[in-house]
Motif scaffolding. Structure first.
Motif, PDB file in Angstrom:
ATOM      1  N   TYR A  69       0.840  -1.208   0.000  1.00  0.00           N
ATOM      2  CA  TYR A  69       0.000   0.000   0.000  1.00  0.00           C
ATOM      3  C   TYR A  69       0.870   1.251   0.000  1.00  0.00           C
ATOM      4  CZ  TYR A  69      -3.866  -3.142   1.025  1.00  0.00           C
ATOM      5  OH  TYR A  69      -4.795  -4.144   0.946  1.00  0.00           O
ATOM      6  N   ASP A  70       0.550   2.163  -0.899  1.00  0.00           N
ATOM      7  CA  ASP A  70       1.300   3.401  -1.024  1.00  0.00           C
ATOM      8  C   ASP A  70       1.113   4.259   0.230  1.00  0.00           C
ATOM      9  OD1 ASP A  70       1.542   6.397  -1.908  1.00  0.00           O
ATOM     10  OD2 ASP A  70       2.543   5.246  -3.488  1.00  0.00           O
ATOM     11  N   VAL A  71       2.227   4.703   0.821  1.00  0.00           N
ATOM     12  CA  VAL A  71       2.148   5.415   2.102  1.00  0.00           C
ATOM     13  C   VAL A  71       1.557   6.810   1.964  1.00  0.00           C
ATOM     14  CG1 VAL A  71       4.065   4.114   3.120  1.00  0.00           C
ATOM     15  CG2 VAL A  71       4.528   6.268   1.926  1.00  0.00           C
ATOM     16  N   ARG A  72       1.454   7.330   0.741  1.00  0.00           N
ATOM     17  CA  ARG A  72       0.840   8.645   0.555  1.00  0.00           C
ATOM     18  C   ARG A  72      -0.589   8.505   0.023  1.00  0.00           C
ATOM     19  NH1 ARG A  72       4.175  13.403  -2.195  1.00  0.00           N
ATOM     20  NH2 ARG A  72       4.444  11.869  -3.856  1.00  0.00           N
ATOM     21  N   ARG A  73      -0.776   7.733  -1.028  1.00  0.00           N
ATOM     22  CA  ARG A  73      -2.105   7.628  -1.645  1.00  0.00           C
ATOM     23  C   ARG A  73      -3.026   6.675  -0.894  1.00  0.00           C
ATOM     24  NH1 ARG A  73      -1.955   5.114  -5.881  1.00  0.00           N
ATOM     25  NH2 ARG A  73       0.238   4.511  -6.067  1.00  0.00           N
ATOM     26  N   GLN A  74      -2.448   5.723  -0.169  1.00  0.00           N
ATOM     27  CA  GLN A  74      -3.264   4.741   0.574  1.00  0.00           C
ATOM     28  C   GLN A  74      -2.818   4.707   2.036  1.00  0.00           C
ATOM     29  OE1 GLN A  74      -1.924   1.731  -2.308  1.00  0.00           O
ATOM     30  NE2 GLN A  74      -4.087   1.209  -2.629  1.00  0.00           N
TER      31      GLN A  74
END
Length: 313
Positions: A69-74
């Motif tokens: 999971y993307d730490v910025r988008r998700q």
């Protein structure tokens, strides 16, 4: 291989730093179940890296994922897998050990039924059961660190991010803390821990060395040490001023640095250097306390990697 953490060209720039970046295009992969150490001095970028991975801070550029999971988008999805212990963990001083654990269980959404088991588990795991009624303000430094770790583990994270967890604690508490972390890893939790202590790095599966925002090298402690292109001679003699003068004048010594009350010499031929030093010390009337060859350590690796580094633009 499945990676718990992946970072690609991760960079962070804080305004007002005259163009300097806190982090320069860091590439990092941490397999599931690994204990990975980020080592480096203050200002190297360790805290910035962990803040980005924990979703506390956004990067300027690049990407990072935790469990895919993307730490910025998700961020919300990524955060559910993460236990984060910042360098100055905010325990509530007026709450007891038990009350702090209940508070963080509430914050992390641990169900009432699950916390009935989880809180006693964490108290026993961190050896805080006898102190559960004590207010956190009255805990020792080591006990505060263990309580902070218990709070970070309350929701059973799969990834644990620890920012200098052993800084400021006594040697016994430091050893106990690392014993606990070893058990956490054995349970399958991935750990990324930042530390300025090179001896702690040797406890980890792999090590990444940060300096002025750049990742200089990464590898197992054994492989990094094996790649140091010189051997080490340790020397301790009195008078110290005379000892240093002899070292400066002895051939075969590439470099040297003081470590406590002794000097640590980088050499290619330890036997030859030791013979030369012994003769020079005897001729100068110095009292030799220590003169021996020893293996390089993680601090030697770091010194070797930093030497000759250009200042980042």
């Amino acid at each position: 291989m499945t990676y718990a953490i992946e970072a690609r060209r991760l960079a962070k720039h804080f305004p007002g730093q005259n163009g300097r970046k806190a982090l320069y295009e860091l590439n990092l992969t941490v397999p599931q179940g690994e204990m990975y150490a980020l080592v480096g001095p203050d200002g190297a970028g360790k805290t910035t890296t962990l803040r980005i991975l924990s979703t506390v801070m956004s990067q300027t550029s690049g990407e990072a994922t935790v469990n895919g999971y993307d730490v910025r988008r998700q961020a919300d999805r990524a955060r559910s897998f993460i236990g984060y212990m910042p360098q100055n963990f905010s325990l509530y001083p007026d709450l007891s050990v038990l009350e702090n654990l209940h508070f963080f269980a509430d914050v992390q959404g641990v169900s009432v039924e699950r916390r009935k088991e989880r809180i006693p588990e964490m108290l026993a795991f961190t050896r805080l059961t006898p102190f559960q009624s004590r207010r956190s303000v009255n805990l020792s430094g080591g006990m505060k660190k263990k309580l902070a770790l218990a709070c970070a583990l309350m929701h059973e994270p799969e990834v644990l991010l620890l920012d200098e967890p052993s800084t400021g604690v006594d040697p016994v508490s430091r050893r106990e803390l690392w014993q606990i972390l070893s058990k956490v890893t054995q349970e399958g939790v991935t750990i990324v821990v930042s530390t300025p202590y090179m001896d702690e790095a040797e406890r980890c599966t792999r090590v990444g060395m940060l300096y002025q925002g750049r990742l200089l090298t990464t590898g197992t402690p054994q492989s990094l040490i094996a790649n140091v292109p010189y051997d080490i001679v340790e020397v301790k003699a009195k008078p110290r001023k005379a000892m240093r003068q002899v070292v400066r004048e002895t051939e075969g010594i590439q470099s040297w640095r003081p470590v406590g009350d002794r000097l640590r010499l980088a050499v290619t031929d330890p036997r030859k250097v030791i013979r030369s030093l012994r003769r020079a010390f005897r001729a100068g009337g110095l009292t030799v306390k220590l003169l021996r060859a020893t293996r390089p350590g993680m601090e030697d690796v770091f010194v070797h990697m930093v030497e000759g580094q250009a200042d980042p633009a």
